[in-house]
Design an enzyme around this catalytic site. Structure first.
Site, PDB file in Angstrom:
ATOM      1  N   SER A  41       0.789  -1.231   0.000  1.00 11.63           N
ATOM      2  CA  SER A  41       0.000   0.000   0.000  1.00 11.63           C
ATOM      3  C   SER A  41       0.820   1.280   0.000  1.00 11.63           C
ATOM      4  CB  SER A  41      -0.965   0.005   1.180  1.00 11.63           C
ATOM      5  OG  SER A  41      -2.045  -0.854   0.900  1.00 11.63           O
ATOM      6  N   ALA A  88     -17.117  -9.139   6.318  1.00 12.51           N
ATOM      7  CA  ALA A  88     -17.822  -9.317   5.053  1.00 12.51           C
ATOM      8  C   ALA A  88     -16.768  -9.728   4.033  1.00 12.51           C
ATOM      9  CB  ALA A  88     -18.511  -8.032   4.625  1.00 12.51           C
ATOM     10  N   TYR A 113     -10.679   2.325   5.375  1.00 12.62           N
ATOM     11  CA  TYR A 113      -9.628   2.002   4.408  1.00 12.62           C
ATOM     12  C   TYR A 113     -10.139   0.974   3.395  1.00 12.62           C
ATOM     13  CZ  TYR A 113      -4.685   1.095   3.155  1.00 12.62           C
ATOM     14  OH  TYR A 113      -3.474   0.973   2.520  1.00 12.62           O
ATOM     15  N   SER A 114     -10.059   1.309   2.120  1.00 13.78           N
ATOM     16  CA  SER A 114     -10.598   0.427   1.091  1.00 13.78           C
ATOM     17  C   SER A 114      -9.703   0.432  -0.151  1.00 13.78           C
ATOM     18  CB  SER A 114     -12.014   0.864   0.697  1.00 13.78           C
ATOM     19  OG  SER A 114     -12.484   0.124  -0.413  1.00 13.78           O
ATOM     20  N   ASN A 115      -9.214  -0.734  -0.528  1.00 12.46           N
ATOM     21  CA  ASN A 115      -8.391  -0.841  -1.732  1.00 12.46           C
ATOM     22  C   ASN A 115      -9.162  -0.439  -2.984  1.00 12.46           C
ATOM     23  OD1 ASN A 115      -5.871  -1.858  -0.643  1.00 12.46           O
ATOM     24  ND2 ASN A 115      -6.960  -3.753  -0.199  1.00 12.46           N
TER      25      ASN A 115
END
Length: 410
Positions: free
Chosen positions: A103, A167, A209-211
Site C-alpha cells: 500500500s 464481510a 480504508y478500502s483498496n
C-alpha cells in the site's frame, strides 16, 4: 501513553490487517522535479550506526526472516540489512534489493492524481462518475473521497467491522490466497465486485480504508490521460526522479533485480505450512498496492514529495490534512499523519504497506523531507503473529530514527 507508541501501533496494525488482507534524469514531466534536484548528501564511508543495526536485528530476533533499512538524517545516509535473503542460506538481504511495497503504492497513486488536479484535468471535489460513468457510482462520491477513504465503497479484499464481523471479498490471506496467488485480475473486475456489495456508509460520512478507492483512482488516471496507469506513473514520477529500481508490474510474477525472498505461513487441513511466495501476481491490488521498489527509490520519492518537488504547496497541504473521521489513523490524501511529540521531531508523514504474503514496506519522512526512513521486512517460517510482533519492533525503530533513540516522548 506516549504519542509515538499510540500512533505507531495503530498504523502498524493497519498495515497488517488492511493493506495486506483487507491490505530520465534531466527531463521532467509536468510538475515533477528531476532526480538531480533532490540529491541527498552521502554518509561518510564506513559510518557506524550500531543503534540502527540493533533496531533491525530486533525484527529478525522476533521471527522475521530479513530486513533492509535506509535512513537519511543529519548524519547523512545509512544503509544496512539483517537476517537472511532466503531461508536455509546465510547471505543477508541485499541493501539494494527490490521488494513488494504493497500500500505504499497508494502514496504514488495519490501524488499522480493530484498532479492532474494541479493541471486542471481533474477536479478534486468533482464526482468520480463524471470521469468513469460506466460504473454507475453514487454521484456524491468525489475524487477527494477516493484518496482519503471516505467514499464508503466496499473494500473488495473484505470488510472488517469494529464488532468483529467480516464481510468477505476476494481472498487475500490463508490457503485460498495461496492457491490462487498467480491469478490475474482486471481492475474493472475488482471494482464491479466491490460495487455489487452494500456500501459501508453514505459517501463522505465516515472513514474506512478500502483498496477499491485506489483501484478506481488508477482507472481515473487512465481515463483522463489516455495512457495506462503504469505508463503514466513512469512518465510523471519514476523516470523524472530516476527511480530505476521501481516498477509497476501489472500481472508479472517475478522481480526485475536482486531481492530477498518472502514466505507465507498458513494452515491447510489443520497443518501449518510455509510456502515461498516471492513470485505472486500483484494484480489483485492494482493501483492500490502492486508496485515493486527499493529503499533508495522510496527515499528519493518521499524526500521529493515532502520537499515540495512533486506537487504545488496548496495540494501538498491538502494531502497532509487528516480527515477528522479517520480518528487515530489520521489519514489525509494517500498519507498517514503521525505526531511524535515535543521531545522528537514533531509531525511526520508516512504510508506503510504489505503484499498479501511475504513482504512489508515502510516509508516515513519529516515535513521537509530532510529525515527519512525506508525499509523492507520479509516474513519467514517462524510461528509468529505479525499483528502482535510488528508494532513493537516498528515503534522501537521509529523512535530510534525520529526521536534519536529517546523512549520518553509525547
Amino acid at each position: 501513553m506516549p504519542q509515538v507508541v499510540r500512533r505507531v501501533g495503530v498504523t502498524a496494525l493497519a498495515v497488517t490487517l488492511l493493506a495486506g488482507v483487507a491490505g530520465v534524469a534531466g527531463v521532467a514531466a509536468p510538475g515533477v522535479a528531476t532526480a538531480n534536484s533532490v540529491a541527498l548528501p552521502k554518509a561518510a564511508a564506513g559510518q557506524d550506526r550500531p543503534e540502527l543495526q540493533k533496531a533491525i536485528q530486533a525484527f529478525v530476533d522476533s521471527g522475521f526472516a530479513g530486513v533492509q533499512l535506509r535512513v537519511h538524517d543529519q548524519l547523512g545516509d545509512w544503509v544496512g540489512s539483517a537476517g537472511v535473503r532466503k531461508l536455509d542460506e546465510a547471505a543477508k538481504p541485499p541493501t539494494n534489493g527490490r521488494f513488494r511495497v504493497g500500500s505504499v503504492t497508494k502514496t504514488f497513486t495519490a501524488t499522480l492524481v493530484l498532479q492532474l488536479v494541479a493541471e486542471g484535468r481533474i477536479g478534486l471535489d468533482s464526482p468520480v462518475v463524471d470521469y468513469l460513468p460506466r460504473f454507475g457510482l453514487d454521484r456524491r462520491i468525489t475524487v477527494r473521497m477516493l484518496l482519503q477513504h471516505t467514499s464508503g465503497v466496499f473494500n473488495y479484499t473484505g470488510e472488517y467491522y469494529p464488532d468483529g464481523t467480516v464481510a468477505p471479498g476476494i481472498p487475500a490471506a490463508g490457503k485460498e490466497w495461496v492457491d490462487n496467488r498467480f491469478h490475474t485480475y482486471r481492475p474493472e473486475e475488482l471494482v464491479r465486485l466491490a460495487l455489487s456489495k452494500p456500501a459501508r456508509f453514505e459517501p463522505g460520512t465516515d472513514w474506512s480504508y478500502s483498496n477499491t478507492n485506489y483501484t478506481l483512482a488508477g482507472l481515473l488516471i487512465e481515463k483522463v490521460t489516455g495512457r495506462s496507469y503504469a505508463e503514466e506513473m513512469k512518465r510523471r514520477i519514476l523516470r523524472p526522479l530516476g527511480l530505476s529500481g521501481t516498477v509497476v508490474p501489472g500481472a508479472r510474477l517475478g522481480f526485475p533485480g536482486p531481492h530477498a525472498h518472502g514466505y507465507y505461513r498458513y494452515q491447510d487441513a489443520g497443518q501449518w505450512k510455509t510456502v515461498d511466495v516471492t513470485r505472486q501476481n500483484p494484480s489483485l491490488l492494482s493501483a492500490a498496492g502492486d508496485m515493486i521498489s527499493t529503499t533508495k527509490d522510496l527515499q528519493t520519492f518521499f524526500s521529493a514529495l515532502m520537499g515540495g518537488k512533486l506537487l504545488p504547496g496548496p495540494l501538498l497541504a491538502e494531502m497532509r490534512k487528516p480527515h477528522p473521521k479517520s480518528g487515530d489513523y489520521r489519514y489525509g490524501l494517500g498519507l498517514f499523519v503521525q505526531d511524535t511529540g515535543p521531545n522528537c521531531v514533531g509531525t511526520i508523514f508516512h504510508h506503510n504497506g504489505s503484499a498479501p504474503g511475504g513482504y512489508g514496506a515502510l516509508m516515513y519522512g519529516t515535513p521537509d523531507g530532510s529525515r527519512t526512513l525506508t525499509a523492507s521486512v520479509t516474513t519467514g517460517d517462524a510461528a509468529i503473529d505479525p499483528a502482535q510482533v510488528f508494532p513493537k519492533e516498528l515503534e522501537k525503530l521509529v523512535t530510534e530514527v525520529f526521536c534519536d533513540g529517546r523512549t520518553e516522548v509525547g
